[in-house]
Scaffold this motif. Structure first.
Motif, mmCIF file in Angstrom:
data_model
loop_
_atom_site.group_PDB
_atom_site.id
_atom_site.type_symbol
_atom_site.label_atom_id
_atom_site.label_comp_id
_atom_site.label_asym_id
_atom_site.label_seq_id
_atom_site.Cartn_x
_atom_site.Cartn_y
_atom_site.Cartn_z
ATOM 1 N N MET A 1 0.830 -1.202 0.000
ATOM 2 C CA MET A 1 0.000 0.000 0.000
ATOM 3 C C MET A 1 0.870 1.261 0.000
ATOM 4 N N LEU A 2 1.952 1.251 0.780
ATOM 5 C CA LEU A 2 2.833 2.417 0.845
ATOM 6 C C LEU A 2 3.510 2.674 -0.502
ATOM 7 N N LYS A 3 3.823 1.596 -1.215
ATOM 8 C CA LYS A 3 4.522 1.740 -2.506
ATOM 9 C C LYS A 3 3.584 2.260 -3.603
ATOM 10 N N THR A 4 2.307 1.873 -3.528
ATOM 11 C CA THR A 4 1.371 2.204 -4.623
ATOM 12 C C THR A 4 0.491 3.408 -4.322
ATOM 13 N N ASP A 5 0.525 3.876 -3.085
ATOM 14 C CA ASP A 5 -0.341 4.982 -2.644
ATOM 15 C C ASP A 5 -1.828 4.618 -2.660
ATOM 16 N N ASP A 6 -2.142 3.321 -2.837
ATOM 17 C CA ASP A 6 -3.529 2.871 -2.709
ATOM 18 C C ASP A 6 -3.910 2.842 -1.228
ATOM 19 N N ILE A 7 -5.169 2.861 -0.944
ATOM 20 C CA ILE A 7 -5.638 2.791 0.436
ATOM 21 C C ILE A 7 -6.293 1.432 0.662
ATOM 22 N N LYS B 1 3.996 5.566 10.710
ATOM 23 C CA LYS B 1 3.074 5.607 9.564
ATOM 24 C C LYS B 1 1.904 4.671 9.787
#
Length: 467
Positions: free
Chosen positions: A20-26, A52
């Motif tokens: 999630m952190l790499k793709t900025d998806d939630i 985070k």
């Protein structure tokens, strides 16, 4: 915060979170998943990732007390104590029976060096907790901060009562016994522990150290042998066993044990040094020298290695080589009192009295105030006919050893060598009053003065006055 072991839960939430952190998806996580993610990062020292996870977790679960407590834990770790206390005040209203609130408040007090207050809070947490062994461990540490080793020991023993495989607690228990100099108590406790855990190499090793402290070398040797039997890769046990074999005069067997440690791991300078010492005791000079050189090659900063080489040549009366190696050592550590003392002895042997005087001056400056240091320093100055300086050295020494008859009678002789009979008489009276029976020291060192008429008169007058 009492954290679960990293292998208690699967690592899928962590993989998902990092994705999630790499793709900025939630992605949505359960509150428990967030707790596991935070624990994972805290256990691995990744504070920024833990922060985070806490931030996102509280966005998704704003009412989760456990996540807020993890937030407090990080704030305390980073010394942001005011904000941590503010959050704890809010949580106290929501859940006044949560032991973790008291634990974190205790951590804050501990950070502020209020260890007594921390203990009070931990005791409150203990009344609320179902399993309080971790709280006992924390209380033990607070008592250690307060130098209350008796209470600290009791806390760590309770930890071991709960989990006899808690080796950190075991080490802390023994540390407390040792600080209290209760070696018998430690031996009794360890024997009792070993009755229940007969294959615990750590306990056997610690038992050996207690016996060694009491100079019960045979018993210590047996303990180390059991430690090795319990764990034949226990390098520390082999090393300690070697030291006990040395104490018992079994130098060849000691060498075998030290060699075992070298085969097990990368060679250590300490093992080479001990082997060299054993060969020295076996009068095998070539092998002793070989291992002493190996010692300083392995660790050029090990002072005992350089001293061993220096002593080797000093005993052989090869003072020039001894001088070379002690100066090499001083170039590495110019503030080492042992180096300077040996340097002084070597210079004295070489009759370099000025250099020996300087070396003794450095010896004292860097912390050596031993009785014999003053005696030998005065001798060096006397050998150089500098009687006035020798007397001043003895006066300094008497400041540390006011009851020393040796220093007192030596000072009498030096006044006489300096042709100062008035101070010699005063000093003789002081020395006789200090220790009349030790006049033999003066007779032995200064026979040319001991039968002088005035000396005998002083002795007689002191004898009469003491009756």
């Amino acid at each position: 915060m009492m954290t679960p072991e990293s292998n208690e839960r699967p690592d899928e939430p962590i993989i998902k979170f990092e994705s999630m952190l790499k793709t900025d998806d939630i992605y949505f996580f359960d509150a428990e998943d967030f707790e596991d993610i935070v624990h994972h990062y805290l256990n691995n020292g990744k504070i920024s990732l833990a922060k985070k996870a806490i931030k996102i977790g509280l966005q998704q679960h704003p009412g989760c007390i456990e996540l807020k407590l993890l937030d407090v834990e990080v704030l305390v770790f980073e010394n942001n104590l005011d904000l941590a206390e503010k959050i704890l005040d809010e949580l106290q209203v929501l859940d006044s029976h949560n032991e973790e609130i008291y634990i974190q408040r205790a951590n804050i007090y501990s950070k502020q060096d209020n260890h007594e207050g921390a203990v009070v809070l931990l005791q409150k947490a203990l009344t609320l907790a179902t399993n309080g062994f971790e709280i006992q461990s924390m209380m033990g540490m607070e008592y250690l901060f307060m130098d209350d080793f008796k209470k600290a020991k009791e806390c760590f023993i309770k930890c071991l009562d709960f989990d006899d495989q808690d080796y950190t607690a075991l080490y802390n228990v023994i540390y407390c016994f040792e600080f209290l100099e209760d070696f018998d108590g430690a031996i009794y406790y360890l024997n009792d522990y070993l009755d229940k855990n007969p294959y615990c190499g750590i306990a056997w090793h610690q038992l050996g150290k207690q016996y060694a402290a009491k100079k019960l070398y045979a018993e210590a040797l047996t303990s180390y042998e059991f430690a090795i039997f319990s764990d034949d890769t226990f390098m520390g046990a082999y090393f300690e066993k070697g030291k006990m074999l040395e104490k018992l005069g079994r130098f060849k067997d000691a060498i075998e044990n030290y060699e075992t440690t070298i085969k097990m791991e990368d060679p250590t300078s300490h093992a080479y040094l001990r082997i060299g010492k054993c060969y020295e005791r076996l009068r095998n000079d070539e092998m002793a020298k070989y291992y002493f050189y190996h010692t300083v090659h392995e660790d050029p900063l090990l002072d005992k290695g350089w001293l061993a080489i220096t002593d080797f040549y000093f005993k052989k009366r090869n003072y020039k080589k001894a001088f070379y190696y002690i100066n090499k050592a001083i170039n590495i550590d110019g503030e080492n009192a042992d180096y300077w003392k040996k340097c002084a002895q070597i210079n004295n042997a070489l009759r370099n009295y000025h250099e020996a005087d300087f070396a003794y001056r450095q010896t004292v400056e860097f912390g050596d105030k031993e009785h014999e240091t003053w005696v030998k320093w005065a001798n060096v100055l006397a050998n150089n006919k500098d009687f006035e300086s020798a007397i001043q050295v003895l006066i300094q020494g008497q400041g540390y050893f006011p009851s020393s008859a040796k220093l007192a009678y030596k000072k009498v002789g030096l006044y006489l060598l300096n042709d100062d009979k008035i101070n010699a008489r005063i000093s003789l009276v002081d020395a006789l009053k200090l220790n009349f029976d030790e006049f033999t020291l003066f007779q032995k060192e200064y026979p040319q003065f001991s039968t002088a008429e005035w000396v005998l008169e002083v002795i007689e007058s002191i004898r009469k006055a003491s009756k």
